[in-house]
Design a protein around this motif. Sequence first.
Motif, mmCIF file in Angstrom:
data_model
loop_
_atom_site.group_PDB
_atom_site.id
_atom_site.type_symbol
_atom_site.label_atom_id
_atom_site.label_comp_id
_atom_site.label_asym_id
_atom_site.label_seq_id
_atom_site.Cartn_x
_atom_site.Cartn_y
_atom_site.Cartn_z
ATOM 1 N N GLU A 48 -6.882 7.198 -12.402
ATOM 2 C CA GLU A 48 -5.987 6.184 -11.889
ATOM 3 C C GLU A 48 -4.659 6.206 -12.658
ATOM 4 N N ARG A 49 -3.626 5.702 -11.993
ATOM 5 C CA ARG A 49 -2.335 5.587 -12.645
ATOM 6 C C ARG A 49 -2.430 4.526 -13.747
ATOM 7 N N GLU A 50 -1.873 4.839 -14.911
ATOM 8 C CA GLU A 50 -1.932 3.898 -16.016
ATOM 9 C C GLU A 50 -0.538 3.635 -16.575
ATOM 10 N N GLY A 51 -0.354 2.426 -17.041
ATOM 11 C CA GLY A 51 0.912 2.058 -17.660
ATOM 12 C C GLY A 51 1.027 2.655 -19.050
ATOM 13 N N VAL A 52 2.169 3.221 -19.354
ATOM 14 C CA VAL A 52 2.396 3.861 -20.649
ATOM 15 C C VAL A 52 3.281 2.981 -21.537
ATOM 16 N N ALA A 53 4.398 2.535 -20.985
ATOM 17 C CA ALA A 53 5.341 1.735 -21.772
ATOM 18 C C ALA A 53 6.268 0.995 -20.824
ATOM 19 N N VAL A 113 12.776 -5.827 -25.274
ATOM 20 C CA VAL A 113 11.389 -6.075 -25.673
ATOM 21 C C VAL A 113 10.504 -4.997 -25.051
ATOM 22 N N THR A 114 9.710 -4.371 -25.870
ATOM 23 C CA THR A 114 8.899 -3.238 -25.411
ATOM 24 C C THR A 114 7.406 -3.544 -25.526
ATOM 25 N N ARG A 115 6.654 -2.809 -24.759
ATOM 26 C CA ARG A 115 5.194 -2.879 -24.842
ATOM 27 C C ARG A 115 4.649 -1.499 -24.537
ATOM 28 N N TYR A 116 3.567 -1.127 -25.229
ATOM 29 C CA TYR A 116 2.993 0.197 -25.080
ATOM 30 C C TYR A 116 1.490 0.128 -24.825
ATOM 31 N N ALA A 117 0.995 1.141 -24.151
ATOM 32 C CA ALA A 117 -0.445 1.306 -24.049
ATOM 33 C C ALA A 117 -0.973 1.673 -25.435
ATOM 34 N N ASP A 118 -2.185 1.249 -25.727
ATOM 35 C CA ASP A 118 -2.781 1.547 -27.043
ATOM 36 C C ASP A 118 -2.820 3.048 -27.311
ATOM 37 N N SER A 119 -3.014 3.821 -26.260
ATOM 38 C CA SER A 119 -3.173 5.267 -26.422
ATOM 39 C C SER A 119 -1.898 5.977 -26.864
ATOM 40 N N VAL A 120 -0.734 5.323 -26.707
ATOM 41 C CA VAL A 120 0.527 5.975 -27.079
ATOM 42 C C VAL A 120 1.265 5.221 -28.176
ATOM 43 N N GLU A 121 0.767 4.063 -28.554
ATOM 44 C CA GLU A 121 1.419 3.255 -29.587
ATOM 45 C C GLU A 121 1.633 4.085 -30.852
ATOM 46 N N GLY A 122 2.860 4.061 -31.369
ATOM 47 C CA GLY A 122 3.176 4.810 -32.576
ATOM 48 C C GLY A 122 3.593 6.245 -32.338
ATOM 49 N N ARG A 123 3.393 6.741 -31.125
ATOM 50 C CA ARG A 123 3.775 8.131 -30.800
ATOM 51 C C ARG A 123 4.916 8.177 -29.785
ATOM 52 N N PHE A 124 4.914 7.261 -28.837
ATOM 53 C CA PHE A 124 5.931 7.220 -27.786
ATOM 54 C C PHE A 124 6.894 6.073 -28.063
ATOM 55 N N THR A 125 8.141 6.280 -27.648
ATOM 56 C CA THR A 125 9.153 5.233 -27.765
ATOM 57 C C THR A 125 9.925 5.127 -26.465
ATOM 58 N N ILE A 126 9.973 3.927 -25.907
ATOM 59 C CA ILE A 126 10.760 3.680 -24.708
ATOM 60 C C ILE A 126 12.068 3.017 -25.101
ATOM 61 N N SER A 127 13.145 3.406 -24.438
ATOM 62 C CA SER A 127 14.448 2.807 -24.711
ATOM 63 C C SER A 127 15.266 2.830 -23.430
ATOM 64 N N ARG A 128 16.343 2.060 -23.411
ATOM 65 C CA ARG A 128 17.220 2.053 -22.251
ATOM 66 C C ARG A 128 18.645 1.841 -22.718
ATOM 67 N N ASP A 129 19.595 2.341 -21.917
ATOM 68 C CA ASP A 129 20.989 2.168 -22.274
ATOM 69 C C ASP A 129 21.682 1.334 -21.205
ATOM 70 N N ASN A 130 22.946 1.027 -21.412
ATOM 71 C CA ASN A 130 23.678 0.161 -20.489
ATOM 72 C C ASN A 130 24.019 0.857 -19.183
ATOM 73 N N ALA A 131 23.764 2.169 -19.125
ATOM 74 C CA ALA A 131 24.081 2.921 -17.913
ATOM 75 C C ALA A 131 22.861 3.031 -17.003
ATOM 76 N N MET A 184 11.710 -2.207 -16.753
ATOM 77 C CA MET A 184 11.559 -0.801 -16.387
ATOM 78 C C MET A 184 10.414 -0.217 -17.203
ATOM 79 N N GLY A 185 9.696 0.689 -16.593
ATOM 80 C CA GLY A 185 8.532 1.210 -17.276
ATOM 81 C C GLY A 185 8.213 2.648 -16.927
ATOM 82 N N TRP A 186 7.282 3.170 -17.658
ATOM 83 C CA TRP A 186 6.755 4.515 -17.412
ATOM 84 C C TRP A 186 5.250 4.420 -17.190
ATOM 85 N N PHE A 187 4.798 5.130 -16.179
ATOM 86 C CA PHE A 187 3.383 5.223 -15.869
ATOM 87 C C PHE A 187 3.019 6.700 -15.826
#
Length: 123
Positions: free
Chosen positions: A44-49, A56-74, A34-37
């Motif tokens: 153009e649309r760009e991938g954020v996280a 396991v997470t991955r971030y765009a360089d432009s948001v690394e250290g500022r944005f945090t992606i997470s998910r729950d069991n729901a 799952m991701g955020w764009f």
Amino acid sequence: QVQLVESGGGSVQAGGSLRLSCQASGYTYSTNCMGWFRQAPGKEREGVAQIDRLGVTRYADSVEGRFTISRDNANTVYLQMNSAKPEDTGMYYCAATLGFCYSPIRSGKFAYWGQGTQVTVSS
């Protein structure tokens, strides 16, 4: 089919925080990545996280250290946006796929998309 509904967008001043949420429903038990764009006007649309079922997470360089992606069991994925900048302004979309997450974050790998939620960061 997987349905995605985003919420939490709005306006914030530079340096502020917002938390976006994306609720998945439908055929969700196989949803892996799952991701955020985001898309700013005229750009153009760009991938954020992105995040997979193992967390396991991955971030765009432009948001690394500022944005945090997470998910729950729901089947909800979040995007915590801190230290917001005017260049973070745009429509934010949640996306999901039954397959793997790829590096770099690629919109073409995601099969399901939400309608988007607007984020505006003022200077």
